[in-house]
Design a protein around this motif. Sequence first.
Motif, mmCIF file in Angstrom:
data_model
loop_
_atom_site.group_PDB
_atom_site.id
_atom_site.type_symbol
_atom_site.label_atom_id
_atom_site.label_comp_id
_atom_site.label_asym_id
_atom_site.label_seq_id
_atom_site.Cartn_x
_atom_site.Cartn_y
_atom_site.Cartn_z
ATOM 1 N N THR A 10 7.548 0.566 -7.041
ATOM 2 C CA THR A 10 8.917 0.332 -7.527
ATOM 3 C C THR A 10 8.956 -0.092 -8.996
ATOM 4 O O THR A 10 10.029 -0.229 -9.572
ATOM 5 C CB THR A 10 9.604 -0.759 -6.680
ATOM 6 O OG1 THR A 10 8.718 -1.892 -6.622
ATOM 7 C CG2 THR A 10 9.885 -0.280 -5.275
ATOM 8 N N SER A 12 7.596 -0.005 -13.233
ATOM 9 C CA SER A 12 7.666 0.978 -14.318
ATOM 10 C C SER A 12 6.543 2.032 -14.197
ATOM 11 O O SER A 12 6.796 3.247 -14.241
ATOM 12 C CB SER A 12 7.591 0.196 -15.636
ATOM 13 O OG SER A 12 7.242 1.005 -16.683
ATOM 14 N N ILE A 13 5.304 1.581 -13.994
ATOM 15 C CA ILE A 13 4.184 2.543 -13.840
ATOM 16 C C ILE A 13 4.339 3.314 -12.533
ATOM 17 O O ILE A 13 4.125 4.534 -12.485
ATOM 18 C CB ILE A 13 2.830 1.791 -13.857
ATOM 19 C CG1 ILE A 13 2.575 1.210 -15.237
ATOM 20 C CG2 ILE A 13 1.684 2.705 -13.409
ATOM 21 C CD1 ILE A 13 2.148 2.194 -16.292
ATOM 22 N N GLY A 36 7.888 -4.896 -4.162
ATOM 23 C CA GLY A 36 8.079 -6.334 -3.969
ATOM 24 C C GLY A 36 9.488 -6.579 -3.466
ATOM 25 O O GLY A 36 9.778 -6.380 -2.285
ATOM 26 N N ARG A 37 10.380 -6.897 -4.413
ATOM 27 C CA ARG A 37 11.751 -7.245 -4.004
ATOM 28 C C ARG A 37 12.703 -6.062 -4.014
ATOM 29 O O ARG A 37 13.800 -6.140 -3.468
ATOM 30 C CB ARG A 37 12.294 -8.309 -4.957
ATOM 31 C CG ARG A 37 11.507 -9.581 -4.853
ATOM 32 C CD ARG A 37 12.271 -10.737 -5.456
ATOM 33 N NE ARG A 37 11.338 -11.814 -5.755
ATOM 34 C CZ ARG A 37 11.171 -12.362 -6.950
ATOM 35 N NH1 ARG A 37 11.906 -11.962 -7.959
ATOM 36 N NH2 ARG A 37 10.305 -13.321 -7.129
ATOM 37 N N ASN A 38 12.311 -5.000 -4.662
ATOM 38 C CA ASN A 38 13.233 -3.867 -4.804
ATOM 39 C C ASN A 38 13.155 -2.946 -3.563
ATOM 40 O O ASN A 38 12.562 -1.861 -3.602
ATOM 41 C CB ASN A 38 12.898 -3.093 -6.087
ATOM 42 C CG ASN A 38 13.990 -2.114 -6.464
ATOM 43 O OD1 ASN A 38 14.867 -1.801 -5.653
ATOM 44 N ND2 ASN A 38 13.929 -1.610 -7.684
ATOM 45 N N ALA A 120 -3.907 0.687 -13.486
ATOM 46 C CA ALA A 120 -2.962 0.169 -14.476
ATOM 47 C C ALA A 120 -3.057 -1.352 -14.512
ATOM 48 O O ALA A 120 -2.873 -1.974 -15.550
ATOM 49 C CB ALA A 120 -1.541 0.596 -14.118
ATOM 50 N N LYS A 122 -4.319 -4.251 -15.314
ATOM 51 C CA LYS A 122 -5.397 -4.716 -16.194
ATOM 52 C C LYS A 122 -5.952 -6.057 -15.751
ATOM 53 O O LYS A 122 -7.097 -6.402 -16.030
ATOM 54 C CB LYS A 122 -4.886 -4.783 -17.633
ATOM 55 C CG LYS A 122 -3.754 -5.743 -17.852
ATOM 56 C CD LYS A 122 -3.086 -5.520 -19.209
ATOM 57 C CE LYS A 122 -2.220 -4.282 -19.185
ATOM 58 N NZ LYS A 122 -1.526 -3.968 -20.395
ATOM 59 N N GLU A 123 -5.122 -6.833 -15.027
ATOM 60 C CA GLU A 123 -5.554 -8.155 -14.595
ATOM 61 C C GLU A 123 -6.812 -8.066 -13.724
ATOM 62 O O GLU A 123 -7.636 -8.983 -13.725
ATOM 63 C CB GLU A 123 -4.425 -8.866 -13.838
ATOM 64 C CG GLU A 123 -3.186 -9.168 -14.692
ATOM 65 C CD GLU A 123 -2.177 -8.002 -14.769
ATOM 66 O OE1 GLU A 123 -2.495 -6.878 -14.316
ATOM 67 O OE2 GLU A 123 -1.059 -8.232 -15.270
ATOM 68 N N ASP A 147 -4.139 2.048 -18.468
ATOM 69 C CA ASP A 147 -3.615 1.435 -19.683
ATOM 70 C C ASP A 147 -3.797 2.465 -20.799
ATOM 71 O O ASP A 147 -4.872 3.091 -20.894
ATOM 72 C CB ASP A 147 -4.462 0.191 -20.003
ATOM 73 C CG ASP A 147 -3.616 -1.041 -20.185
ATOM 74 O OD1 ASP A 147 -2.457 -0.890 -20.597
ATOM 75 O OD2 ASP A 147 -4.110 -2.141 -19.929
ATOM 76 N N GLY A 202 7.717 -2.677 -17.830
ATOM 77 C CA GLY A 202 8.253 -3.761 -17.019
ATOM 78 C C GLY A 202 8.507 -5.009 -17.871
ATOM 79 O O GLY A 202 7.971 -5.138 -18.973
HETATM 80 P P1 NDP Z 1 6.695 -3.850 -13.145
HETATM 81 O O1 NDP Z 1 7.056 -5.276 -13.210
HETATM 82 O O2 NDP Z 1 7.637 -2.831 -13.648
HETATM 83 O O3 NDP Z 1 6.300 -3.466 -11.633
HETATM 84 C C1 NDP Z 1 5.402 -4.258 -10.903
HETATM 85 C C2 NDP Z 1 5.256 -3.755 -9.488
HETATM 86 O O4 NDP Z 1 4.527 -4.730 -8.722
HETATM 87 C C3 NDP Z 1 6.589 -3.573 -8.758
HETATM 88 O O5 NDP Z 1 6.426 -2.570 -7.787
HETATM 89 C C4 NDP Z 1 6.781 -4.940 -8.091
HETATM 90 O O6 NDP Z 1 7.688 -4.891 -7.006
HETATM 91 C C5 NDP Z 1 5.370 -5.217 -7.633
HETATM 92 N N1 NDP Z 1 5.056 -6.635 -7.495
HETATM 93 C C6 NDP Z 1 5.480 -7.671 -8.257
HETATM 94 N N2 NDP Z 1 4.907 -8.815 -7.842
HETATM 95 C C7 NDP Z 1 4.114 -8.494 -6.788
HETATM 96 C C8 NDP Z 1 3.261 -9.249 -5.919
HETATM 97 N N3 NDP Z 1 3.087 -10.562 -6.067
HETATM 98 N N4 NDP Z 1 2.594 -8.596 -4.943
HETATM 99 C C9 NDP Z 1 2.744 -7.267 -4.783
HETATM 100 N N5 NDP Z 1 3.543 -6.493 -5.558
HETATM 101 C C10 NDP Z 1 4.202 -7.104 -6.569
HETATM 102 O O7 NDP Z 1 5.270 -3.745 -13.888
HETATM 103 P P2 NDP Z 1 4.684 -2.539 -14.725
HETATM 104 O O8 NDP Z 1 4.836 -1.258 -13.976
HETATM 105 O O9 NDP Z 1 5.170 -2.622 -16.116
HETATM 106 O O10 NDP Z 1 3.138 -2.929 -14.783
HETATM 107 C C11 NDP Z 1 2.293 -2.822 -13.652
HETATM 108 C C12 NDP Z 1 0.852 -3.065 -14.090
HETATM 109 O O11 NDP Z 1 0.497 -2.032 -15.005
HETATM 110 C C13 NDP Z 1 0.651 -4.380 -14.849
HETATM 111 O O12 NDP Z 1 -0.619 -4.882 -14.572
HETATM 112 C C14 NDP Z 1 0.745 -3.969 -16.309
HETATM 113 O O13 NDP Z 1 0.027 -4.836 -17.162
HETATM 114 C C15 NDP Z 1 0.096 -2.590 -16.250
HETATM 115 N N6 NDP Z 1 0.515 -1.687 -17.306
HETATM 116 C C16 NDP Z 1 1.829 -1.363 -17.449
HETATM 117 C C17 NDP Z 1 2.244 -0.505 -18.456
HETATM 118 C C18 NDP Z 1 3.666 -0.067 -18.595
HETATM 119 O O14 NDP Z 1 3.962 0.781 -19.440
HETATM 120 N N7 NDP Z 1 4.591 -0.572 -17.823
HETATM 121 C C19 NDP Z 1 1.263 0.024 -19.422
HETATM 122 C C20 NDP Z 1 -0.082 -0.301 -19.107
HETATM 123 C C21 NDP Z 1 -0.451 -1.148 -18.105
HETATM 124 P P3 NDP Z 1 9.301 -5.088 -7.193
HETATM 125 O O15 NDP Z 1 9.655 -4.551 -8.540
HETATM 126 O O16 NDP Z 1 9.846 -4.277 -6.052
HETATM 127 O O17 NDP Z 1 9.569 -6.549 -7.044
#
Ligand code: NDP
Length: 389
Positions: A10, A12-13, A36-38, A120, A122-123, A147, A202
């Motif tokens: 759900t 951005s990636i 998660g919440r979405n 994606a 990175k953590e 990344d 995100g």
């Molecule tokens: P978002 O915040 O857009 O999405 C995060 C996702 O993880 C959502 O599906 C969210 O669910 C879910 N989520 C949040 N908390 C938890 C949890 N505690 N347990 C399980 N699922 C969880 O993040 P991004 O897509 O931006 O980034 C994702 C990863 O990719 C990160 O590690 C980021 O550093 C890395 N990254 C992102 C880039 C980007 O362009 N966005 C570029 C390069 C790396 P919900 O939204 O439904 O609550």
Amino acid sequence: MRRISIFGATGSIGQSTIDLIDRDRESYEVEVLTGGRNIDQLAKDARRLNAKLAVTADETRLDDLRTALAGSGVEVAAGRIALTEAASRPVDWFMSAIVGAAGLEPGLRALEQGAVLALANKESMVCAGGLMLRTAKAHNTRILPVDSEHSAVFQALLGEDITSVEKVTITASGGAFRDWPIEDLVKATPQQAATHPNWDMGQRITIDSASMFNKALELIETKEFFDLKPSQVETVVHPESMIHALVGYRDGAYLAHMGAPDMRHAIGYALHYPERRDLPVARMDLVALGQLTFRKPCEIRWPALRQAREVMEAGGLMGAVFNAAKERALDAFIDERILFPQMAEVVDTVLTRLSAQAGHNTAEITLDKVAEADHLARQSADAVIAENT
Ligand code: NDP
């Protein structure tokens, strides 16, 4: 047909990954989607992509998910354990796009069942890079970086010998406050920090771009992923975000990777690797671009970069401590409990307090040790935040 799972579907990636899958639906069978919440987005995509299982990380939302997917034939589950179990379902390709340390365990489980891991999150590399790489090797599979900077380095290293590398430079846009006077950073709001000049990402990673915590994590990720020395990894500010990384070789050559700032390139590269296929990303117009500029990053403006060096030198579990402290400081900034520059102060204090404790510099990293370091660092960060508010 390739079987795939998307964790963090759900986000951005996750959504960019689904965009690519959607363009070639017949080639993929979707095993698991998680969110998660979405719940609305998760249910909508699970129905449309005919996923076998949809999992929400939020246990309190199971009934909502069940209702949203009633009659669809998609199985539902909720909570951290369900998420980990779902990651163990055999697939060919697994997108790890949960945000934060919560992404580590599902990624490890995916590697254990032999999936190619598109990383994606990175953590995972920051907290437990050695463990991730060892697990991939033990299960005869591989991790492909998503990344953009690490995908760029990976591509610039193809066919080359890593021992001929002198230096890897990853670029940084500088984020929302690149040109603000340093003294104004105390006034920065979470909304302002969550506006990125070039990338659409995100909320958390966008704020981490403004503080350069994101780049700090990426420097550590680069060192871990490519097994480099801390002195071989650096960043420069590159406001245009067109060059993502450069690999400098011992003969003085630099191989740079360029492209429009669109995550679908790195995701698509990992999806189709080792092939290159058509991707719906903008093509570069060098003449329209005119010029590319670079600046030395200022460590007073972005103390996270100094902290990254300290963490890389310390090694062991300090990556996990750094990331956890950063996550809690970021939560506190988003909730407006601390100011923007205080995030780095919180992290500095936690690094100092926990580096003195025995056991944090062990080279033998296990999931349990990472979890313990993460827990201690969160506790310590919460205490520091409470002292300051
Ligand atoms: P978002 O915040 O857009 O999405 C995060 C996702 O993880 C959502 O599906 C969210 O669910 C879910 N989520 C949040 N908390 C938890 C949890 N505690 N347990 C399980 N699922 C969880 O993040 P991004 O897509 O931006 O980034 C994702 C990863 O990719 C990160 O590690 C980021 O550093 C890395 N990254 C992102 C880039 C980007 O362009 N966005 C570029 C390069 C790396 P919900 O939204 O439904 O609550």
